[in-house]
Design a protein around this motif. Structure first.
Motif, short mmCIF file in Angstrom:
data_model
loop_
_atom_site.label_atom_id
_atom_site.label_comp_id
_atom_site.label_asym_id
_atom_site.label_seq_id
_atom_site.Cartn_x
_atom_site.Cartn_y
_atom_site.Cartn_z
N ALA A 1 10.45 7.12 -6.75
CA ALA A 1 9.36 7.57 -7.60
C ALA A 1 8.17 8.03 -6.76
O ALA A 1 7.51 9.01 -7.09
N LEU A 2 7.90 7.31 -5.67
CA LEU A 2 6.80 7.71 -4.77
C LEU A 2 7.10 9.03 -4.09
O LEU A 2 6.22 9.88 -3.93
N THR A 3 8.34 9.21 -3.67
CA THR A 3 8.73 10.47 -3.04
C THR A 3 8.59 11.63 -4.01
O THR A 3 8.08 12.70 -3.67
N LYS A 4 9.03 11.41 -5.24
CA LYS A 4 8.91 12.45 -6.26
C LYS A 4 7.45 12.73 -6.56
O LYS A 4 7.05 13.90 -6.75
N ASN A 5 6.64 11.70 -6.59
CA ASN A 5 5.21 11.86 -6.86
C ASN A 5 4.53 12.66 -5.76
O ASN A 5 3.65 13.49 -6.03
N ALA A 6 4.95 12.42 -4.50
CA ALA A 6 4.33 13.13 -3.37
C ALA A 6 4.72 14.60 -3.36
O ALA A 6 3.95 15.47 -2.95
N ALA A 7 5.93 14.89 -3.84
CA ALA A 7 6.39 16.28 -3.89
C ALA A 7 5.65 17.05 -4.97
O ALA A 7 5.28 18.18 -4.82
N PRO B 1 -0.46 5.32 -13.22
CA PRO B 1 0.55 6.16 -13.87
C PRO B 1 1.94 5.98 -13.26
O PRO B 1 2.96 6.15 -13.95
N LEU B 2 1.98 5.64 -11.95
CA LEU B 2 3.28 5.38 -11.33
C LEU B 2 3.98 4.22 -12.03
O LEU B 2 5.19 4.27 -12.31
N ALA B 3 3.22 3.17 -12.32
CA ALA B 3 3.79 2.00 -13.00
C ALA B 3 4.30 2.37 -14.39
O ALA B 3 5.36 1.88 -14.82
N GLN B 4 3.59 3.25 -15.08
CA GLN B 4 4.03 3.68 -16.41
C GLN B 4 5.35 4.45 -16.33
O GLN B 4 6.26 4.25 -17.15
N ARG C 1 0.85 -1.19 0.00
CA ARG C 1 0.00 0.00 0.00
C ARG C 1 0.88 1.24 0.00
O ARG C 1 1.74 1.41 0.86
N THR C 2 0.65 2.10 -0.96
CA THR C 2 1.41 3.34 -1.08
C THR C 2 0.67 4.46 -0.34
O THR C 2 -0.48 4.27 0.11
N PRO C 3 1.26 5.62 -0.17
CA PRO C 3 0.61 6.72 0.57
C PRO C 3 -0.74 7.12 -0.03
O PRO C 3 -0.98 6.96 -1.23
#
Length: 488
Positions: free
Chosen positions: A482-488, A431-434, A422-424
């Motif tokens: 990638a998750l950190t970048k997405n959250a920012a 789109p994260l997977a892409q 489970r992600t945040p």
């Protein structure tokens, strides 16, 4: 008349050996009518020079085409298209014109979407393939599989190779499953209680077709294997969606009006949760009290490397109301498409009759090859090798996930081949997977496993069955970044 050398070229996208591709190239020219009886082919030396291959390869290809009567050899004159070669159609090929059929009305039933699962065919070219259900060539016993396949092609097994079993199965494979495979799950079954299927999905489809109709109600887990949900929707039965928790499907959440339950207790798909023994017993008791059938998909029980697997539901069932589904796709390779159904004889009789109307039986050669692979001990050796590798990979993955701060929402207590992450909040893993693909990382977004028009988007499945242990930590680091970048 000679055929111009310029008309020959090898398709770079074609598969097979050079010899086979040359044979196919010539045969297709004859079947298409481009090469006609009596026309002379380029010499083997000229063809080899033109194609950039060895002369012996061309000679062997020509020899096979002579044997199949596509070509004929005329002494020192060379090779010619045979007078007995297959002839192209006598009628002119017509291009399909825009017709008057309204296919939106003509189609009586719709079966799209199909699996609702997307997996790149070139997944093995990615450096970090956290992709589920694909065979790891570094673990598979190719040599012994080839030997078993060759043995099944021998004259001793000519009957198994060529016979039409109609609605029957290879007795040697059924016997091994009955005496060796099923007892490991605590299941005792006679041959008339076992049916070989084209994989677990075919077994699930047969079960749904035999047990359900538009008046009956089926219950299914949420999230679940998307193809299972599609099967039930296509059966036009009434459908109940039952959310799972950290221990799989909760029996108390089942309604009183269901007729059939489809469940994955050993490794819930896709959360990998393992149903505890007391919950399994409660589910069996509820099925007896409410008189519903349970279809148990035990697709990954062999991958129990952390501790022995929990007893199957079928082994706990004293009343014969559990239908058991097994598969060799996860333990051997998915392209094998071989599984089995186990249930009371009246049910198997109907499933066998239905299978016969659709595909008669899985290919006899495949059944006999698997029978040899099992009976000669190669299968058990493969499972031990895979279990050791999966154990090491699971330890590395657990440590990497803990270091990265990613939350594990589900994992098999006895083993398995994947974890549910489970992600945040607010993350959309599709789109994260892409975006991760561009970095060589393959993950499976979780939304497709859920029912409804607004499924949760924060989940993803990470499998460790096809990625070397040495690459797992870096792959998880890239996901976390990638998750950190997405959250920012």
């Amino acid at each position: 008349m000679s055929i111009s050398i310029e008309t020959f070229f090898l398709d770079p996208s074609a598969v097979g050996t050079l010899q086979a591709r040359i044979q196919q190239m010539v045969a297709q020219g004859i079947l298409a009518g481009r090469f006609r009886p009596g026309e002379r082919l380029p010499s083997s030396r000229m063809m080899a020079q033109h194609l950039g291959v060895s002369r012996i390869t061309v000679t062997l290809a020509y020899t096979e085409l002579v044997a199949d009567d596509y070509l004929t050899a005329r002494g020192r004159s060379g090779y010619y298209v045979s007078d007995n070669a297959p002839e192209p159609p006598a009628f002119a090929m017509q291009q399909t014109q825009t017709g008057t059929v309204d296919w939106t009305r003509a189609i009586g039933q719709r079966f799209t979407p199909a699996l609702s699962i997307e997996k790149p065919t070139d997944w093995a070219n990615y450096r970090y393939p956290f992709i589920y259900g694909q065979a790891d060539r570094t673990l598979f016993d190719t040599a012994n599989w080839r030997l078993c396949a060759l043995r099944a092609l021998g004259m001793r097994d000519f009957g198994a190779l060529t016979a039409d079993y109609y609605d029957g199965d290879d007795p040697e494979l059924v016997d091994f499953i009955s005496r060796q495979t099923l007892p490991r799950r605590g299941i005792l079954a006679n041959p008339d209680e076992i049916l070989i299927t084209m994989g677990a999905q075919n077994a699930l489809w047969l079960s749904a077709q035999v047990l359900l109709n538009s008046r009956r109600r089926a219950a299914i887990e949420d999230p679940c294997y998307p193809a299972m949900r599609n099967i039930l929707m296509q059966s036009r039965c009434q459908l109940s969606i039952v959310p799972v928790d950290q221990d799989g499907l909760p029996p108390d959440a089942l309604s009183d009006d269901i007729d059939v339950l489809f469940s994955t207790p050993s490794h819930q798909c896709p959360t990998a949760a393992t149903m505890p023994l007391d919950r399994r017993k409660a589910l069996i008791a509820k099925g007896e009290a409410q008189d519903f059938i349970i279809v148990e998909d035990d697709y990954e029980f062999e991958m129990s490397f952390l501790k022995p697997p929990s007893p199957s539901l079928k082994s706990l069932d004293p009343h014969g109301r559990v239908i058991y589904v097994g598969s060799f796709s996860k333990s051997l390779f998915p392209g094998l498409r071989l599984g089995y159904l186990v249930g009371p004889a009246p049910f198997i009789k109907e499933a066998r009759a239905l299978r016969a109307t659709v595909l008669r039986h899985p290919p006899g050669h495949i059944q006999r090859t698997v029978s040899y692979y099992l009976s000669l001990g190669h299968y058990d050796a493969l499972i031990r090798r895979m279990s050791r590798a999966y154990h090491d990979r699971r330890q590395v993955l657990d440590a990497a996930l803990q270091d990265s701060g990613l939350v594990v929402a589900g994992q098999g207590q006895s083993g398995g081949s994947s974890v549910w992450v489970r992600t945040p909040d607010g993350t959309d893993t599709t789109p994260l997977a892409q975006s991760l693909r561009a970095k060589g990382v393959l993950v499976e977004p979780g939304a497709r496993f859920f029912a409804g028009d607004a499924p949760p988007t924060e989940y993803m499945r990470l499998a460790y069955s096809s990625i070397p242990a040495s690459r797992i930590t870096e792959g998880v680091r890239l996901i976390a970044a990638a998750l950190t970048k997405n959250a920012a």
